[in-house]
Design a protein around this motif. Structure first.
Motif, PDB file in Angstrom:
ATOM      1  N   ILE A  17      25.413  29.343  23.954  1.00  0.00           N
ATOM      2  CA  ILE A  17      26.650  28.593  24.228  1.00  0.00           C
ATOM      3  C   ILE A  17      26.356  27.419  25.154  1.00  0.00           C
ATOM      4  CG2 ILE A  17      28.917  28.728  25.350  1.00  0.00           C
ATOM      5  CD1 ILE A  17      29.044  31.660  24.379  1.00  0.00           C
ATOM      6  N   THR A  18      25.565  27.681  26.192  1.00  0.00           N
ATOM      7  CA  THR A  18      25.229  26.627  27.143  1.00  0.00           C
ATOM      8  C   THR A  18      24.424  25.517  26.478  1.00  0.00           C
ATOM      9  OG1 THR A  18      25.143  28.276  28.903  1.00  0.00           O
ATOM     10  CG2 THR A  18      24.135  26.147  29.367  1.00  0.00           C
ATOM     11  N   ALA A  19      23.501  25.930  25.604  1.00  0.00           N
ATOM     12  CA  ALA A  19      22.654  24.932  24.929  1.00  0.00           C
ATOM     13  C   ALA A  19      23.416  24.161  23.861  1.00  0.00           C
ATOM     14  CB  ALA A  19      21.452  25.631  24.302  1.00  0.00           C
ATOM     15  N   GLY A  20      24.520  24.737  23.418  1.00  0.00           N
ATOM     16  CA  GLY A  20      25.283  24.076  22.368  1.00  0.00           C
ATOM     17  C   GLY A  20      24.734  24.321  20.984  1.00  0.00           C
ATOM     18  N   THR A  21      23.830  25.258  20.842  1.00  0.00           N
ATOM     19  CA  THR A  21      23.254  25.565  19.537  1.00  0.00           C
ATOM     20  C   THR A  21      22.610  26.943  19.575  1.00  0.00           C
ATOM     21  OG1 THR A  21      21.712  24.792  17.825  1.00  0.00           O
ATOM     22  CG2 THR A  21      20.999  24.566  20.099  1.00  0.00           C
ATOM     23  N   GLY A  22      22.450  27.525  18.402  1.00  0.00           N
ATOM     24  CA  GLY A  22      21.688  28.767  18.309  1.00  0.00           C
ATOM     25  C   GLY A  22      22.484  30.034  18.240  1.00  0.00           C
ATOM     26  N   LEU A  62      35.481  31.379  27.086  1.00  0.00           N
ATOM     27  CA  LEU A  62      34.558  30.286  26.758  1.00  0.00           C
ATOM     28  C   LEU A  62      34.902  29.630  25.423  1.00  0.00           C
ATOM     29  CD1 LEU A  62      31.242  32.066  27.794  1.00  0.00           C
ATOM     30  CD2 LEU A  62      32.580  30.417  29.111  1.00  0.00           C
ATOM     31  N   ASN A  63      35.990  30.093  24.816  1.00  0.00           N
ATOM     32  CA  ASN A  63      36.435  29.532  23.530  1.00  0.00           C
ATOM     33  C   ASN A  63      35.362  29.639  22.453  1.00  0.00           C
ATOM     34  OD1 ASN A  63      38.889  28.662  24.747  1.00  0.00           O
ATOM     35  ND2 ASN A  63      37.823  26.862  25.543  1.00  0.00           N
ATOM     36  N   SER A  64      34.575  30.692  22.528  1.00  0.00           N
ATOM     37  CA  SER A  64      33.467  30.803  21.580  1.00  0.00           C
ATOM     38  C   SER A  64      33.739  31.774  20.429  1.00  0.00           C
ATOM     39  CB  SER A  64      32.195  31.247  22.311  1.00  0.00           C
ATOM     40  OG  SER A  64      32.394  32.484  22.959  1.00  0.00           O
ATOM     41  N   PHE A  93      31.636  33.698  15.592  1.00  0.00           N
ATOM     42  CA  PHE A  93      31.710  32.596  16.549  1.00  0.00           C
ATOM     43  C   PHE A  93      32.277  31.338  15.891  1.00  0.00           C
ATOM     44  CE2 PHE A  93      28.687  35.571  18.201  1.00  0.00           C
ATOM     45  CZ  PHE A  93      29.050  35.650  19.536  1.00  0.00           C
ATOM     46  N   THR A  94      32.848  30.531  16.749  1.00  0.00           N
ATOM     47  CA  THR A  94      33.530  29.330  16.243  1.00  0.00           C
ATOM     48  C   THR A  94      32.572  28.388  15.528  1.00  0.00           C
ATOM     49  OG1 THR A  94      33.219  28.339  18.427  1.00  0.00           O
ATOM     50  CG2 THR A  94      35.341  29.390  17.985  1.00  0.00           C
ATOM     51  N   THR A  95      31.282  28.560  15.766  1.00  0.00           N
ATOM     52  CA  THR A  95      30.299  27.656  15.165  1.00  0.00           C
ATOM     53  C   THR A  95      29.868  28.053  13.768  1.00  0.00           C
ATOM     54  OG1 THR A  95      28.672  28.958  16.355  1.00  0.00           O
ATOM     55  CG2 THR A  95      29.316  26.854  17.334  1.00  0.00           C
ATOM     56  N   THR A  96      30.249  29.237  13.325  1.00  0.00           N
ATOM     57  CA  THR A  96      29.785  29.642  11.997  1.00  0.00           C
ATOM     58  C   THR A  96      30.359  28.724  10.921  1.00  0.00           C
ATOM     59  OG1 THR A  96      29.688  31.405  10.353  1.00  0.00           O
ATOM     60  CG2 THR A  96      31.655  31.337  11.758  1.00  0.00           C
ATOM     61  N   PRO A  97      29.520  28.227  10.031  1.00  0.00           N
ATOM     62  CA  PRO A  97      30.027  27.398   8.941  1.00  0.00           C
ATOM     63  C   PRO A  97      30.619  28.243   7.815  1.00  0.00           C
ATOM     64  CG  PRO A  97      27.661  27.595   8.772  1.00  0.00           C
ATOM     65  CD  PRO A  97      28.043  28.304  10.029  1.00  0.00           C
ATOM     66  N   ASN A  98      30.489  29.545   7.930  1.00  0.00           N
ATOM     67  CA  ASN A  98      30.959  30.435   6.869  1.00  0.00           C
ATOM     68  C   ASN A  98      31.839  31.533   7.450  1.00  0.00           C
ATOM     69  OD1 ASN A  98      29.398  29.268   4.574  1.00  0.00           O
ATOM     70  ND2 ASN A  98      27.662  29.841   5.875  1.00  0.00           N
ATOM     71  N   LEU A  99      32.946  31.111   8.035  1.00  0.00           N
ATOM     72  CA  LEU A  99      33.811  32.073   8.717  1.00  0.00           C
ATOM     73  C   LEU A  99      34.397  33.096   7.751  1.00  0.00           C
ATOM     74  CD1 LEU A  99      35.188  33.068  11.258  1.00  0.00           C
ATOM     75  CD2 LEU A  99      36.994  31.374  10.895  1.00  0.00           C
TER      76      LEU A  99
END
Length: 471
Positions: free
Chosen positions: A121-126, A144-146, A348-354
């Motif tokens: 989360i801190t790195a913004g990736t991974g 953290l809205n993650s 997580f909010t970053t998944t492209p395949n929710l």
């Protein structure tokens, strides 16, 4: 755990999940409740984490993360989980959904798992698409809205199949931030052989518990009804039953009532037993602690539903001598229990395949075949009402417990859990404060009640530093 996951008692103070020891899920709960999310998080300011979370959102918006797969493309999901046989069920999911590839990665158990999530989360990736999250960590990741809202991809009424409090723990209004997987309702496990030998009654109330603890210590010096080992997860769970509600969070506003009258009364109760030498105060989760339970030095353990199988695997001398009873009550005739541990599958909010991530989480959590597998083969205590109400499943008799169907006791406790307890959005810091200050009190530097005052002050200051308005 059977087969390759049978385990020996782990060294509590060693790195959770490290040292070559593999822990089943129920181990993770107390482990992460101690130094909950590891030292990595304590060094990170919430604002830094939020900046990282924001960076993840920007990256996603700018195409910096993978784009959603088109209908004809194969979807790949990365799942972080430390539990045994998880890939086995992921393989079953892939067999039923050949367009989805699921890769289960164990990045560490307990603290290492959470540190790596927060580092991502801190790195913004991974970040992975899906990960295990304990119930008590949901608020901190939500802050953290993650965590992604799974509700758009769930059928109406999906939550109706879960025990009420477990669904309440993962949902907020119409939003759903994880799907419950297993739980840890609490009861009393006791060494029947020791209690019978010294005429100790199984305590129905905490008043009984104190009386019987003093009686046993007098009748058999060096033998204790219980050990008061410092364990923040256990502390929160037992205080949960007593009515302790230390946190109320509304956005960035938070009420903090750690040292309220309930906490002080509870502290005075245990302090009196410690001062009377009616309970021991050795560190929990050590090899010596397990041995003391096995040889009868400690004659009971107020613990969670993951413990019966754990004890069966870790203890040999006391085979057939343990029994289960309801958790002692603060009011005679009461029927109030609490929960210690348990996990959910979150995306997580970053998944492209929710959509696929949600479908996979739903499969692992609620598919009938899979849910029974987790209970019967991996011994994770269920959260689905259908399984909890299944008399055959819950009525299985265990030789380690003298033929008692101990899950019946925990199933009843699960229905008695008050869902109104809230963990802090920085529960890991709270756990560290409980551990450090309780250890000081046990070492003779003040009392447990004094410890609660210090914890209150430290947590209020920390909340302010993290950008919360403390009410």
């Amino acid at each position: 755990m059977h087969g390759p996951d049978r385990l020996a008692p782990p060294p509590r103070r060693s790195s959770p999940g490290g040292g070559g020891v593999r822990f089943p899920l129920f181990w993770s709960c107390p482990l992460t409740n101690q130094k909950s999310n590891g030292p990595g998080f304590s060094r990170l300011n919430r604002r830094q984490l939020l900046q990282g979370s924001a960076a993840l959102g920007v990256a996603a918006a700018a195409g910096g993360v993978a784009s959603p797969a088109r209908a004809e493309e194969k979807v790949k999901l990365t799942v972080w989980a430390w539990t045994p046989r998880t890939q086995e069920m992921a393989d079953l999911y892939m067999k039923k959904n050949p367009n989805v590839e699921v890769v289960v990665e164990n990045v560490g158990q307990g603290a290492p798992h959470y540190v790596k999530l927060r580092n991502a989360i801190t790195a913004g990736t991974g970040l992975p698409d899906v990960a295990l999250i304990e119930f008590n960590s949901i608020p901190s990741f939500r802050a953290l809205n993650s965590l992604a809202d799974l509700s758009p991809n769930l059928p109406a009424g999906f939550g109706d199949q879960y025990m009420d409090w477990t669904w309440a723990a993962v949902s907020d209004g119409g939003k759903v931030f994880g799907l419950p997987w297993n739980s840890g309702p609490m009861a009393l496990l006791y060494h029947a052989d020791v209690l019978d030998r010294y005429g100790i009654a199984v305590p129905e109330t905490w008043e009984d518990f104190a009386e019987q603890a003093k009686k046993l210590a007098k009748a058999a010096p060096g033998t204790y009804l219980a050990n008061f080992g410092v364990d923040p997860g256990w502390t929160a769970a037992v205080l949960w039953q007593a009515g302790w509600r230390p946190f109320r969070t509304n956005g960035t506003e938070i009420e903090i009532r750690i040292n309220d009258d309930i906490a002080k009364n509870w502290a005075n109760y245990w302090q009196a037993l410690i001062d009377a030498k009616a309970v021991d105060t050795k560190p929990a989760w050590t090899t010596e602690w397990f041995a003391a339970l096995d040889n009868g030095t400690y004659a009971s353990w107020v613990t969670a539903a993951w413990a019966p199988v754990l004890m069966e695997q870790a203890m040999k001398k006391s085979f057939g001598k343990w029994r289960a009873a309801p958790m002692p009550q603060w009011q005679k005739g009461g029927k109030v229990a609490s929960n210690w541990g348990g996990t959910v599958f979150s995306a997580f909010t970053t998944t492209p395949n929710l959509k696929a991530a949600t479908d996979f989480a739903a499969f692992m959590s609620a598919d009938p075949e899979v849910a029974r597998f987790w209970l019967t083969d991996v011994f994770l205590f269920p959260v689905l009402t259908e399984l909890v109400d299944d008399k055959v499943l819950m009525g299985h008799k265990y030789d380690f417990y003298g033929g008692q169907p101990v899950n019946e006791v925990f199933a009843e406790a699960l229905s008695q859990v008050d869902p109104s307890f809230e963990f802090a959005p920085f529960q890991d810091y709270v756990n560290l404060q409980i551990e450090d200050n309780f250890a000081q009190a046990i070492a003779g530097r003040g009392t447990l009640a004094d410890a609660f005052d210090r914890i209150q002050d430290a947590v209020v200051a920390y909340a302010g530093d993290q950008g919360y308005t403390v009410k």
